[in-house]
Design a protein around this motif. Sequence first.
Motif, PDB file in Angstrom:
ATOM      1  N   ARG A  50       3.767   0.214  -3.848  1.00  0.00           N
ATOM      2  CA  ARG A  50       3.135   0.857  -5.004  1.00  0.00           C
ATOM      3  C   ARG A  50       4.118   1.081  -6.155  1.00  0.00           C
ATOM      4  O   ARG A  50       3.695   1.469  -7.243  1.00  0.00           O
ATOM      5  CB  ARG A  50       2.475   2.171  -4.591  1.00  0.00           C
TER       6      ARG A  50
ATOM      7  N   GLY B 282       0.800  -1.216   0.000  1.00  0.00           N
ATOM      8  CA  GLY B 282       0.000   0.000   0.000  1.00  0.00           C
ATOM      9  C   GLY B 282       0.836   1.271   0.000  1.00  0.00           C
ATOM     10  O   GLY B 282       0.334   2.331  -0.338  1.00  0.00           O
ATOM     11  N   LEU B 283       2.098   1.180   0.414  1.00  0.00           N
ATOM     12  CA  LEU B 283       2.957   2.369   0.390  1.00  0.00           C
ATOM     13  C   LEU B 283       4.103   2.126  -0.588  1.00  0.00           C
ATOM     14  O   LEU B 283       3.980   2.383  -1.774  1.00  0.00           O
ATOM     15  CB  LEU B 283       3.462   2.676   1.808  1.00  0.00           C
TER      16      LEU B 283
ATOM     17  N   THR C  53       3.881   9.204  -2.673  1.00  0.00           N
ATOM     18  CA  THR C  53       3.554   9.837  -1.396  1.00  0.00           C
ATOM     19  C   THR C  53       3.505   8.795  -0.284  1.00  0.00           C
ATOM     20  O   THR C  53       2.892   7.747  -0.453  1.00  0.00           O
ATOM     21  CB  THR C  53       2.185  10.545  -1.489  1.00  0.00           C
ATOM     22  N   GLY C  54       4.150   9.090   0.824  1.00  0.00           N
ATOM     23  CA  GLY C  54       4.123   8.161   1.953  1.00  0.00           C
ATOM     24  C   GLY C  54       5.186   7.103   1.862  1.00  0.00           C
ATOM     25  O   GLY C  54       5.284   6.238   2.735  1.00  0.00           O
TER      26      GLY C  54
END
Lengths: 199, 197
Positions: free
Chosen positions: A136, A132-133, A172-173
């Motif tokens: 990706r 999810g971070l 992002t992240g």
Amino acid sequence: MSKTGFYAERIRPVVVTAVLTAICITLVSAFYLSTQDRVKENEGLVLKRAVLFAAGLNVPATNQGINELYESLVTEDNGVFTVKDTSGKPAAYAFIQTGPGLWGEIGAVIAFDSSLSQFAGVDFISQNETPGLGARITESWFKEQLRGKVPPLKMNPEGTESSAPSEIDAITGASRTSEYALSLFNRAGERAASLKGGN
Amino acid sequence: MAGKALKTFTAPLGKDNPVFVQILGICSTLAVTNNLKNTVVMVLGVMFTTTLSSFTFSLLRKVIPGRIRMIAETLIIATFVIIVDIVLRAFMPEIWQQLGPYVGLIITNCIVMGRMEAFAASNPPGLSLIDGLASGMGYAYVLVIIAFFRELLGSGSVWGFPLLGDWWTNWAIMIMPPGAFFMLAIFIWVVKGRSKE
């Protein structure tokens, strides 16, 4: 301490542990061995699919299609995959580039155009980034943005979508993963340049 | 007996829910719920592990000496988890790659060992199986609900299919760790607010 007490207290726990361990190891080994061939085949397919995708080809949906297309277009020499176009001329060169990631090594197939000066594309074959971070990096927008870019790259915030030839978007992240991916791409760029020198 | 089985089954789904009542298994609740597909694979793995671990441990509960109880529990859990890992790697390699370390981390999910300690160690295999399955389900539905909202708000999609159109601005925070805390807290708030206690 009585004899049965000694057995129950000291020996039995060791014996039970040993037997239980042996059973567990046998079970796990059986599963591992019975799926080994399949896992190997999967890994082979992952590599073939990655080479085709990185070179910018349409990847067939079936495993058989991938195998056939790969056999007809790709040759490997000393770790460098040469991807030919339909007329038989080299259209792209690809190789496996590995580098550090946030949790573990990141492995990618990175392809360059026939002049070895532009990225043709990238596909990741192994990574342990945060789902999810950092994970990706495997999303298509992240991989597709590399096509046609010229190394060395620099990075913009996610969503910039710059059309400049050497700029890509970060995630992002996942700043750390993005930096690792960027340095992976740039080292691949250097390697491509050295291959060009050798040709 | 049937009454006890039913009670064993319903408790983890409601008033003794491992996630929102006992606050166990939070690590994976927070980690994998940013994407519905991964979450479903993860909760199936946990359900498989907790069901079979509780059952196996209950079968062996009279054979295993008390002082090595926890070693045995860990061994049994680890065996089932590694089997899940191997099967995923062979048959769902893409999801296996995305879940990465979290499949292996099922071993450390407190729900699995907690149910073995609290229930399977002192109950017959049949009931332990029900307890393990129900605890897994209690964990599963909470995660699926959280994942549904996190993926919907964070990526505008459900199960990978874009559901909200281009007008939707993804809430990046929902797929980051803080989003998990917010969603879990809101979930617990709603559930506790609804219960009469």
